[in-house]
Motif scaffolding. Structure first.
Motif, mmCIF file in Angstrom:
data_model
loop_
_atom_site.group_PDB
_atom_site.id
_atom_site.type_symbol
_atom_site.label_atom_id
_atom_site.label_comp_id
_atom_site.label_asym_id
_atom_site.label_seq_id
_atom_site.Cartn_x
_atom_site.Cartn_y
_atom_site.Cartn_z
ATOM 1 N N UNK A 147 0.850 -1.196 0.000
ATOM 2 C CA UNK A 147 0.000 0.000 0.000
ATOM 3 C C UNK A 147 0.885 1.245 0.000
ATOM 4 N N UNK A 148 0.619 2.139 -0.928
ATOM 5 C CA UNK A 148 1.258 3.456 -0.966
ATOM 6 C C UNK A 148 0.175 4.457 -0.586
ATOM 7 N N UNK A 149 0.366 5.168 0.509
ATOM 8 C CA UNK A 149 -0.724 5.996 1.025
ATOM 9 C C UNK A 149 -0.198 7.296 1.627
ATOM 10 N N UNK A 150 -1.027 8.313 1.544
ATOM 11 C CA UNK A 150 -0.753 9.562 2.249
ATOM 12 C C UNK A 150 -1.964 9.879 3.113
ATOM 13 N N UNK A 151 -1.680 10.156 4.382
ATOM 14 C CA UNK A 151 -2.739 10.557 5.315
ATOM 15 C C UNK A 151 -2.694 12.078 5.472
ATOM 16 N N UNK A 152 -3.874 12.684 5.445
ATOM 17 C CA UNK A 152 -3.976 14.111 5.749
ATOM 18 C C UNK A 152 -4.888 14.286 6.959
ATOM 19 N N UNK A 153 -4.604 15.295 7.756
ATOM 20 C CA UNK A 153 -5.437 15.571 8.934
ATOM 21 C C UNK A 153 -6.798 16.089 8.483
ATOM 22 N N UNK A 201 -10.471 18.519 0.386
ATOM 23 C CA UNK A 201 -11.144 18.316 1.675
ATOM 24 C C UNK A 201 -10.286 18.816 2.838
ATOM 25 N N UNK A 202 -9.025 18.450 2.816
ATOM 26 C CA UNK A 202 -8.168 18.763 3.969
ATOM 27 C C UNK A 202 -7.506 20.127 3.863
ATOM 28 N N UNK A 203 -7.735 20.823 2.751
ATOM 29 C CA UNK A 203 -7.169 22.170 2.617
ATOM 30 C C UNK A 203 -8.260 23.234 2.672
ATOM 31 N N UNK A 204 -9.493 22.796 2.997
ATOM 32 C CA UNK A 204 -10.562 23.763 3.213
ATOM 33 C C UNK A 204 -11.185 24.330 1.949
#
Ligand code: HSE
Length: 297
Positions: A147-153, A201-204
Motif C-alpha cells: 500500500x502506498x498511502x498519504x494521510x492528511x489531517x 477536503x483537507x485544505x478547506x
C-alpha cells in the motif's frame, strides 16, 4: 490481553472509488487474549459469528500462521458499534483489529506498514482498511501487495452526518452491480474529481466538494440498490451539505457538513419520518485523526 479500538471509515468519497477514505470518531472495541479453542463474545448483543468463521478470529489466526507461530485459539470480546454491512467499514474494523491484536500478542513482529498491506490485500482494496489504521483522510493505492498511502489531517470545521438505512447492502452485491468496462471519458471524469477531492477536503476548499463527489464508476449503478437513496442525497444538499455521497459500498449516505449546521440532523430526521423511514438513523460524527489504537495489559 490486548484491547484494540478501531474507527469506522467512509470509503470512496464519491469519485475516489477504491482509492480515497476517511476515518470517523465512532469505534469498535475488541479485547483479545490467547486461549485454548474459540471463545468469542459479543458484549453489546450485536449478532456476530462466535465460531471459527468470525472475521477477527480468522484474521488473527492468519497472522500467527504468517509469522510461523503456534496457534491454539483465542478469547475475543467484541463491542460492535459500527453497523454491519452499511458502508461504514465494519469488516475493515474486524480485519484491522484481528491483525493489530494478534501482532501485539506476538510481541509486534510485524511493522504497521506490513499490517496495512495485509489488511488491504484481505479486504481487496485499501480505501477502508488504510484509514482504519492511520486515521484522517487517506489517499491510497495498492501495487503488488504494497500500500502506498498519504494521510492528511481532517479539519475540525467540518462534520459528517452518516444517514444509515435500516437495511444492509453487502459489498459483494454492490460490487456485482458494477460494469466490467467503462468508457475512457468516464475514467477521465472520475480521476479529475478524485484528484480534486484528495486536495480539497483537507485544505478547506469546500466549494470543490460537491463536484468532487460526482462519479461515473459506481454510484450511478449502486444508488438504485438503496431505496430512497437518490432523494436522500438531494435532501442533504437542500439542508446545506457541502457534499453527499454513498459511503463505501452503501447503504449509508454520507453528508459532509460545515460545523455549526445544527439544523441538519433534526430537519433530516423529520424528512425521513415524513417518508416513513423512521428506522433510519443519523449519526453526527467527527473525523478521527488517530486511527486504530492498541493497549496491552
Ligand atoms: N471501495 C469499496 C467499494 C468500499 O466501494 O466497493 C467497500 O468496501
Amino acid at each position: 490481553m490486548v484491547k484494540i479500538t478501531v474507527p469506522a471509515t467512509s470509503a470512496n468519497l464519491g469519485a475516489g472509488f477504491d482509492s480515497l477514505g476517511l476515518a470517523l470518531a465512532y469505534y469498535n472495541q475488541v479485547e483479545m487474549s490467547e486461549d485454548q479453542g474459540v471463545h468469542i463474545f459479543s458484549e453489546d448483543g450485536v449478532a456476530i459469528p462466535t465460531d471459527e468463521s468470525n472475521l477477527i478470529y480468522q484474521t488473527a489466526k492468519s497472522l500467527y500462521e504468517k509469522c510461523g507461530k503456534p496457534f491454539c485459539g483465542l478469547r475475543i470480546v467484541q463491542r460492535n458499534r459500527i453497523p454491519l454491512a452499511r458502508g461504514l467499514g465494519s469488516s475493515s474494523a474486524c480485519i484491522t483489529a484481528g491483525l493489530l491484536g494478534a501482532n501485539a500478542l506476538l510481541g509486534n513482529p510485524l511493522a504497521r506498514q506490513e499490517l496495512v498491506n495485509m489488511a488491504a490485500v484481505m479486504e481487496g482494496h485499501p480505501d477502508n482498511t488504510t484509514p482504519a489504521f492511520m486515521g484522517g483522510m487517506v489517499t491510497a493505492a495498492i501495487e503488488n501487495g504494497q500500500v502506498y498511502a498519504v494521510k492528511q489531517q481532517l479539519p475540525d470545521d467540518i462534520q459528517f452526518a452518516a444517514i444509515v438505512p435500516d437495511f444492509e447492502l453487502k459489498t459483494a452485491d454492490a460490487r456485482a452491480a458494477l460494469p466490467s468496462q467503462v468508457a475512457h471519458k468516464d475514467g477521465v471524469y472520475n480521476l479529475s474529481r478524485a484528484a480534486l477531492m484528495a486536495v480539497s477536503l483537507c485544505t478547506g476548499h469546500y466549494e470543490n466538494l460537491r463536484p468532487a463527489v460526482e462519479d461515473r464508476l459506481h454510484q450511478p449503478y449502486r444508488i438504485g440498490l438503496i431505496a430512497h437513496g437518490r432523494e436522500t442525497v438531494d435532501q442533504c444538499y437542500q439542508l446545506g451539505a457541502y457534499a453527499a455521497y454513498i459511503s463505501g459500498a452503501g447503504s449509508t449516505l454520507m453528508a459532509i457538513l460545515p460545523r455549526g449546521n445544527d439544523s441538519f440532523v433534526p430537519q433530516m430526521a423529520n424528512w425521513l419520518r415524513e417518508r416513513g423511514l423512521s428506522g433510519w438513523r443519523i449519526l453526527l460524527l467527527e473525523g478521527d485523526n488517530d486511527g486504530a489504537k492498541v493497549e496491552q495489559e
